[in-house]
Design a protein around this motif. Structure first.
Motif, PDB file in Angstrom:
ATOM      1  N   GLU A  12      -4.885   9.206  -7.107  1.00 55.15           N
ATOM      2  CA  GLU A  12      -5.393   8.873  -8.576  1.00 55.15           C
ATOM      3  C   GLU A  12      -3.582   8.819  -9.435  1.00 55.15           C
ATOM      4  OE1 GLU A  12      -7.912  11.218 -10.629  1.00 55.15           O
ATOM      5  OE2 GLU A  12      -9.500  10.105 -10.057  1.00 55.15           O
ATOM      6  N   TYR A  13      -2.770   9.449  -8.513  1.00 56.81           N
ATOM      7  CA  TYR A  13      -1.480   9.755  -9.107  1.00 56.81           C
ATOM      8  C   TYR A  13      -1.000   8.230  -9.956  1.00 56.81           C
ATOM      9  CZ  TYR A  13      -0.288  14.312  -7.711  1.00 56.81           C
ATOM     10  OH  TYR A  13      -0.267  15.906  -7.738  1.00 56.81           O
ATOM     11  N   PRO A  14      -0.714   7.224  -8.962  1.00 53.67           N
ATOM     12  CA  PRO A  14      -0.204   6.298  -9.771  1.00 53.67           C
ATOM     13  C   PRO A  14      -0.915   5.566 -10.852  1.00 53.67           C
ATOM     14  CG  PRO A  14      -0.712   5.600  -7.411  1.00 53.67           C
ATOM     15  CD  PRO A  14      -0.662   6.956  -7.696  1.00 53.67           C
ATOM     16  N   GLY A  15      -2.051   5.429 -10.779  1.00 52.33           N
ATOM     17  CA  GLY A  15      -3.049   4.907 -11.823  1.00 52.33           C
ATOM     18  C   GLY A  15      -2.999   5.676 -13.040  1.00 52.33           C
ATOM     19  N   GLN A  16      -2.694   7.121 -12.654  1.00 53.98           N
ATOM     20  CA  GLN A  16      -2.727   7.806 -13.967  1.00 53.98           C
ATOM     21  C   GLN A  16      -1.364   7.421 -15.114  1.00 53.98           C
ATOM     22  OE1 GLN A  16      -5.198   9.347 -14.455  1.00 53.98           O
ATOM     23  NE2 GLN A  16      -5.397  11.634 -13.337  1.00 53.98           N
ATOM     24  N   ARG A  17      -0.429   6.704 -14.416  1.00 54.41           N
ATOM     25  CA  ARG A  17       0.614   6.327 -15.078  1.00 54.41           C
ATOM     26  C   ARG A  17       0.531   4.879 -15.494  1.00 54.41           C
ATOM     27  NH1 ARG A  17       7.312   6.621 -13.819  1.00 54.41           N
ATOM     28  NH2 ARG A  17       7.801   5.725 -15.763  1.00 54.41           N
ATOM     29  N   PHE A  18       0.132   3.979 -14.538  1.00 46.80           N
ATOM     30  CA  PHE A  18       0.394   2.597 -14.601  1.00 46.80           C
ATOM     31  C   PHE A  18      -0.948   1.792 -14.979  1.00 46.80           C
ATOM     32  CE2 PHE A  18       3.878   3.811 -11.778  1.00 46.80           C
ATOM     33  CZ  PHE A  18       4.892   3.737 -12.813  1.00 46.80           C
ATOM     34  N   ALA A  19      -2.075   2.188 -14.926  1.00 45.20           N
ATOM     35  CA  ALA A  19      -3.412   1.528 -14.987  1.00 45.20           C
ATOM     36  C   ALA A  19      -4.218   2.012 -15.930  1.00 45.20           C
ATOM     37  CB  ALA A  19      -3.753   1.302 -13.611  1.00 45.20           C
ATOM     38  N   VAL A  20      -4.814   3.303 -15.751  1.00 40.61           N
ATOM     39  CA  VAL A  20      -6.015   3.850 -16.416  1.00 40.61           C
ATOM     40  C   VAL A  20      -5.562   4.100 -17.946  1.00 40.61           C
ATOM     41  CG1 VAL A  20      -7.576   5.506 -16.455  1.00 40.61           C
ATOM     42  CG2 VAL A  20      -7.060   4.566 -14.270  1.00 40.61           C
ATOM     43  N   PRO A  21      -4.524   4.543 -18.337  1.00 41.29           N
ATOM     44  CA  PRO A  21      -4.308   4.899 -19.616  1.00 41.29           C
ATOM     45  C   PRO A  21      -4.463   3.648 -20.403  1.00 41.29           C
ATOM     46  CG  PRO A  21      -2.417   5.171 -18.570  1.00 41.29           C
ATOM     47  CD  PRO A  21      -3.385   5.268 -17.479  1.00 41.29           C
ATOM     48  N   ASP A  69       0.765  -1.195   0.069  1.00 40.93           N
ATOM     49  CA  ASP A  69      -0.087   0.085  -0.027  1.00 40.93           C
ATOM     50  C   ASP A  69       0.910   1.171  -0.142  1.00 40.93           C
ATOM     51  OD1 ASP A  69      -2.030   1.980   0.381  1.00 40.93           O
ATOM     52  OD2 ASP A  69      -2.901   0.879   2.072  1.00 40.93           O
ATOM     53  N   ALA A  70       0.750   1.996  -0.891  1.00 40.46           N
ATOM     54  CA  ALA A  70       1.639   3.451  -1.021  1.00 40.46           C
ATOM     55  C   ALA A  70       0.644   4.637  -0.750  1.00 40.46           C
ATOM     56  CB  ALA A  70       2.128   3.610  -2.554  1.00 40.46           C
ATOM     57  N   SER A  71      -0.897   4.272  -0.276  1.00 38.33           N
ATOM     58  CA  SER A  71      -1.648   5.418   0.148  1.00 38.33           C
ATOM     59  C   SER A  71      -0.920   6.656   0.832  1.00 38.33           C
ATOM     60  CB  SER A  71      -2.842   4.801   1.069  1.00 38.33           C
ATOM     61  OG  SER A  71      -3.580   3.909   0.473  1.00 38.33           O
ATOM     62  N   ALA A  72       0.113   6.441   1.693  1.00 43.24           N
ATOM     63  CA  ALA A  72       0.712   7.398   2.458  1.00 43.24           C
ATOM     64  C   ALA A  72       1.857   8.192   1.594  1.00 43.24           C
ATOM     65  CB  ALA A  72       1.162   6.992   3.891  1.00 43.24           C
ATOM     66  N   LEU A  73       2.120   7.612   0.459  1.00 50.11           N
ATOM     67  CA  LEU A  73       3.349   7.936  -0.165  1.00 50.11           C
ATOM     68  C   LEU A  73       2.819   8.920  -1.311  1.00 50.11           C
ATOM     69  CD1 LEU A  73       5.022   4.848  -0.027  1.00 50.11           C
ATOM     70  CD2 LEU A  73       5.518   6.656   1.367  1.00 50.11           C
ATOM     71  N   TYR A  74       1.275   9.080  -1.682  1.00 48.66           N
ATOM     72  CA  TYR A  74       1.112  10.099  -2.631  1.00 48.66           C
ATOM     73  C   TYR A  74      -0.094  10.986  -2.075  1.00 48.66           C
ATOM     74  CZ  TYR A  74       3.190   6.861  -6.141  1.00 48.66           C
ATOM     75  OH  TYR A  74       4.146   6.079  -6.733  1.00 48.66           O
ATOM     76  N   ASP A  89       5.281  11.804  -4.937  1.00 45.74           N
ATOM     77  CA  ASP A  89       4.635  12.526  -5.656  1.00 45.74           C
ATOM     78  C   ASP A  89       5.491  13.025  -7.022  1.00 45.74           C
ATOM     79  OD1 ASP A  89       2.278  12.517  -4.267  1.00 45.74           O
ATOM     80  OD2 ASP A  89       2.434  14.585  -3.605  1.00 45.74           O
ATOM     81  N   SER A  90       6.736  13.401  -6.776  1.00 42.45           N
ATOM     82  CA  SER A  90       7.537  13.807  -7.767  1.00 42.45           C
ATOM     83  C   SER A  90       7.864  12.693  -8.923  1.00 42.45           C
ATOM     84  CB  SER A  90       8.832  14.416  -7.266  1.00 42.45           C
ATOM     85  OG  SER A  90       9.564  13.266  -6.688  1.00 42.45           O
TER      86      SER A  90
END
Length: 199
Positions: free
Chosen positions: A40-49, A31-36, A106-107
């Motif tokens: 939606e950040y990680p999914g914008q790159r690795f899943a939804v597109p 779980d990376a919930s505390a790291l973003y 985030d970065s």
């Protein structure tokens, strides 16, 4: 057995689940919930597109009416990169133009949105497709990861794709044995561990 999880094509209605699962597995499988700062950040790159632009290769694992895992792929990495450059990254660049990194990871996402990278030529030359897979802990046992990968490989083969690669986090190296059992071999190790399989 009743209520067995099922693998089915992803639909736009699954996008919230893809964001959620991607976030909850984005810290080397944990779980990376505390790291973003934005969930939606990680999914914008690795899943939804992938589900949006390569829907024929996006599948979810549904258990008890809840999506618990997914596998997504781009059958032609270079064509996918070009499509995202034209239709996805500009939208996110506009959306996040005033965003500054707040949380630890985030970065990583903001930089990749503003300066998208391209897969190494040595990867796409022989393994032109690539995939991502993530499952939540309740379905990480029982062979569902294998079944999702096999489902994806079958879809890629049916589309005439002759090779696929994936990346494993350096912090999650123990999962390489799982991919080796599925027929993947090591290609190169740098910012991640890249593995590939000819189809």
């Amino acid at each position: 057995m009743a209520n067995q999880p099922v693998i089915r094509p992803a639909t736009p209605a699954d996008f919230p689940a893809l964001y959620r699962i991607c976030l909850q597995t984005a810290n080397a499988g944990t779980d990376a919930s505390a790291l973003y700062a934005d969930p939606e950040y990680p999914g914008q790159r690795f899943a939804v597109p992938y589900a949006r632009f390569a829907p024929d290769f996006a599948f979810v694992l549904e258990s008890e009416s809840e999506v618990m895992g997914y596998v997504v792929a781009a059958p032609d990495t270079r064509a996918f990169e070009a499509q995202l450059a034209a239709e996805w990254w500009p939208v996110l660049q506009q959306k996040y133009q005033h965003r500054q990194p707040v949380a630890a990871f985030d970065s990583k996402i903001l930089d990749s949105i503003n300066h998208p990278d391209a897969a190494a030529e040595q990867l796409v030359k022989h393994w032109p497709a690539h995939l991502h897979i993530n499952l939540l802990p309740p379905v990480q046992k029982g062979g569902w990861g294998r079944k999702l990968i096999e489902h994806e490989l079958a879809a890629l083969r049916a589309a005439g794709v002759n090779g696929v690669h994936l990346g494993v986090s350096l912090q999650n190296e123990q999962v390489c044995a799982f991919y080796q059992r599925l027929g993947f071999s090591h290609i190169v190790r740098n910012n991640a561990i890249y593995m590939g399989q000819l189809l």
